[in-house]
Motif scaffolding. Structure first.
Motif, PDB file in Angstrom:
ATOM      1  N   HIS A 111       0.831  -1.199   0.000  1.00 24.98           N
ATOM      2  CA  HIS A 111       0.000   0.000   0.000  1.00 24.98           C
ATOM      3  C   HIS A 111       0.872   1.259   0.000  1.00 24.98           C
ATOM      4  CE1 HIS A 111      -3.692  -2.236   0.641  1.00 24.98           C
ATOM      5  NE2 HIS A 111      -3.023  -2.971   1.509  1.00 24.98           N
ATOM      6  N   PRO A 112       1.566   1.518  -1.112  1.00 27.50           N
ATOM      7  CA  PRO A 112       2.452   2.691  -1.150  1.00 27.50           C
ATOM      8  C   PRO A 112       1.698   4.006  -0.943  1.00 27.50           C
ATOM      9  CG  PRO A 112       2.216   1.726  -3.339  1.00 27.50           C
ATOM     10  CD  PRO A 112       1.558   0.790  -2.371  1.00 27.50           C
ATOM     11  N   GLU A 113       0.415   4.014  -1.248  1.00 29.18           N
ATOM     12  CA  GLU A 113      -0.363   5.253  -1.095  1.00 29.18           C
ATOM     13  C   GLU A 113      -0.489   5.683   0.362  1.00 29.18           C
ATOM     14  OE1 GLU A 113      -3.371   1.837  -0.961  1.00 29.18           O
ATOM     15  OE2 GLU A 113      -1.529   2.275  -2.058  1.00 29.18           O
ATOM     16  N   TRP A 114      -0.226   4.797   1.289  1.00 33.18           N
ATOM     17  CA  TRP A 114      -0.314   5.116   2.716  1.00 33.18           C
ATOM     18  C   TRP A 114       0.941   5.820   3.234  1.00 33.18           C
ATOM     19  CZ3 TRP A 114      -2.288  -0.220   4.869  1.00 33.18           C
ATOM     20  CH2 TRP A 114      -3.578  -0.454   4.395  1.00 33.18           C
ATOM     21  N   PHE A 115       1.982   5.870   2.417  1.00 35.11           N
ATOM     22  CA  PHE A 115       3.275   6.380   2.863  1.00 35.11           C
ATOM     23  C   PHE A 115       3.760   7.490   1.950  1.00 35.11           C
ATOM     24  CE2 PHE A 115       2.822   2.025   4.197  1.00 35.11           C
ATOM     25  CZ  PHE A 115       3.270   2.025   5.504  1.00 35.11           C
ATOM     26  N   SER A 116       4.481   8.428   2.530  1.00 34.06           N
ATOM     27  CA  SER A 116       5.067   9.499   1.728  1.00 34.06           C
ATOM     28  C   SER A 116       6.257   8.943   0.935  1.00 34.06           C
ATOM     29  CB  SER A 116       5.546  10.636   2.635  1.00 34.06           C
ATOM     30  OG  SER A 116       6.688  10.222   3.367  1.00 34.06           O
ATOM     31  N   LEU A 117       6.706   9.706  -0.037  1.00 34.78           N
ATOM     32  CA  LEU A 117       7.871   9.303  -0.824  1.00 34.78           C
ATOM     33  C   LEU A 117       9.091   9.126   0.084  1.00 34.78           C
ATOM     34  CD1 LEU A 117       9.314   8.758  -3.491  1.00 34.78           C
ATOM     35  CD2 LEU A 117       9.645  11.233  -3.728  1.00 34.78           C
ATOM     36  N   VAL A 118       9.253  10.023   1.038  1.00 31.78           N
ATOM     37  CA  VAL A 118      10.385   9.933   1.973  1.00 31.78           C
ATOM     38  C   VAL A 118      10.305   8.629   2.779  1.00 31.78           C
ATOM     39  CG1 VAL A 118      11.464  10.981   4.006  1.00 31.78           C
ATOM     40  CG2 VAL A 118      10.709  12.420   2.109  1.00 31.78           C
ATOM     41  N   GLU A 119       9.126   8.298   3.286  1.00 32.34           N
ATOM     42  CA  GLU A 119       8.972   7.060   4.064  1.00 32.34           C
ATOM     43  C   GLU A 119       9.227   5.830   3.198  1.00 32.34           C
ATOM     44  OE1 GLU A 119       5.593   8.075   7.382  1.00 32.34           O
ATOM     45  OE2 GLU A 119       4.955   7.935   5.284  1.00 32.34           O
ATOM     46  N   ARG A 120       8.678   5.806   1.994  1.00 36.72           N
ATOM     47  CA  ARG A 120       8.891   4.655   1.108  1.00 36.72           C
ATOM     48  C   ARG A 120      10.364   4.490   0.771  1.00 36.72           C
ATOM     49  NH1 ARG A 120       4.524   6.982  -1.651  1.00 36.72           N
ATOM     50  NH2 ARG A 120       5.859   7.388  -3.442  1.00 36.72           N
ATOM     51  N   THR A 121      11.043   5.598   0.529  1.00 39.87           N
ATOM     52  CA  THR A 121      12.476   5.542   0.225  1.00 39.87           C
ATOM     53  C   THR A 121      13.250   5.010   1.425  1.00 39.87           C
ATOM     54  OG1 THR A 121      12.237   7.393  -1.295  1.00 39.87           O
ATOM     55  CG2 THR A 121      14.465   6.905  -0.514  1.00 39.87           C
ATOM     56  N   TYR A 122      12.912   5.483   2.610  1.00 37.93           N
ATOM     57  CA  TYR A 122      13.583   5.037   3.841  1.00 37.93           C
ATOM     58  C   TYR A 122      13.372   3.536   4.058  1.00 37.93           C
ATOM     59  CZ  TYR A 122      14.706   4.739   8.820  1.00 37.93           C
ATOM     60  OH  TYR A 122      15.234   4.385  10.026  1.00 37.93           O
ATOM     61  N   PHE A 123      12.123   3.082   3.958  1.00 36.48           N
ATOM     62  CA  PHE A 123      11.838   1.662   4.177  1.00 36.48           C
ATOM     63  C   PHE A 123      12.482   0.796   3.102  1.00 36.48           C
ATOM     64  CE2 PHE A 123       7.779   3.132   6.391  1.00 36.48           C
ATOM     65  CZ  PHE A 123       8.356   3.033   7.647  1.00 36.48           C
ATOM     66  N   ARG A 124      12.487   1.275   1.876  1.00 31.10           N
ATOM     67  CA  ARG A 124      13.089   0.502   0.788  1.00 31.10           C
ATOM     68  C   ARG A 124      14.591   0.311   1.026  1.00 31.10           C
ATOM     69  NH1 ARG A 124      10.637  -1.101  -3.421  1.00 31.10           N
ATOM     70  NH2 ARG A 124       8.969   0.422  -3.320  1.00 31.10           N
ATOM     71  N   GLY A 125      15.218   1.273   1.701  1.00 28.49           N
ATOM     72  CA  GLY A 125      16.636   1.136   2.033  1.00 28.49           C
ATOM     73  C   GLY A 125      16.925  -0.096   2.861  1.00 28.49           C
ATOM     74  N   GLY A 126      15.968  -0.520   3.669  1.00 28.37           N
ATOM     75  CA  GLY A 126      16.146  -1.728   4.469  1.00 28.37           C
ATOM     76  C   GLY A 126      16.154  -2.985   3.631  1.00 28.37           C
ATOM     77  N   LEU A 127      15.558  -2.926   2.456  1.00 28.38           N
ATOM     78  CA  LEU A 127      15.505  -4.099   1.577  1.00 28.38           C
ATOM     79  C   LEU A 127      16.732  -4.208   0.688  1.00 28.38           C
ATOM     80  CD1 LEU A 127      11.774  -3.897   0.469  1.00 28.38           C
ATOM     81  CD2 LEU A 127      12.784  -5.267   2.302  1.00 28.38           C
TER      82      LEU A 127
END
Length: 135
Positions: A111-127
């Motif tokens: 559900h990317p729509e629930w997160f800002s671009l900054v949050e998605r980028t931050y979380f994606r860094g963990g992957l």
């Protein structure tokens, strides 16, 4: 060695999962020496004394992903664990430790729509360094 970012605060689910893993590990492997990597957000609690059942190491780097990726090097070097168990992020520095990282929540992918671009980028860094292992 455990990533103890959520040891004192944060979402209850993260705290419970972390504390349960440490408790079960120490019961199953009582001969193991344990260590926890704590962060700047834990500074006040650590000053009061910790209920973590082992050595406490600290990094001042933040946010959490940067602290794990780059701030864990001194603890890994000094403690030299056989296993590092982390949450959401994996150390990028070389170590002989087997690194296991569990991701609490991949909802940002579903559900990317629930997160800002900054949050998605931050979380994606963990992957970035994550690999799926099926047993």
């Amino acid at each position: 060695m455990f990533d103890c970012y959520w040891w004192f605060e944060g979402p209850p689910s993260n705290r419970h999962v972390l504390r349960d893993i440490v408790t079960m590990w120490s019961a199953e492997y009582p001969q193991d020496e344990l260590a926890g990597l704590f962060y700047e957000n834990n500074r006040k609690e650590l000053a009061k004394g910790s209920d973590f059942p082992g050595a406490c190491y600290r990094t001042r780097l933040h946010p959490h992903g940067v602290g794990v990726a780059l701030g864990s090097w001194a603890a890994l070097r000094d403690f030299q664990p056989c296993v590092y168990i982390g949450q959401n992020f994996t150390p990028i520095l070389k170590s002989s430790a087997v690194k296991l990282t569990y991701v609490h929540d991949l909802m940002f992918l579903e559900h990317p729509e629930w997160f800002s671009l900054v949050e998605r980028t931050y979380f994606r860094g963990g992957l970035f360094r994550a690999r799926e292992i099926t047993i």
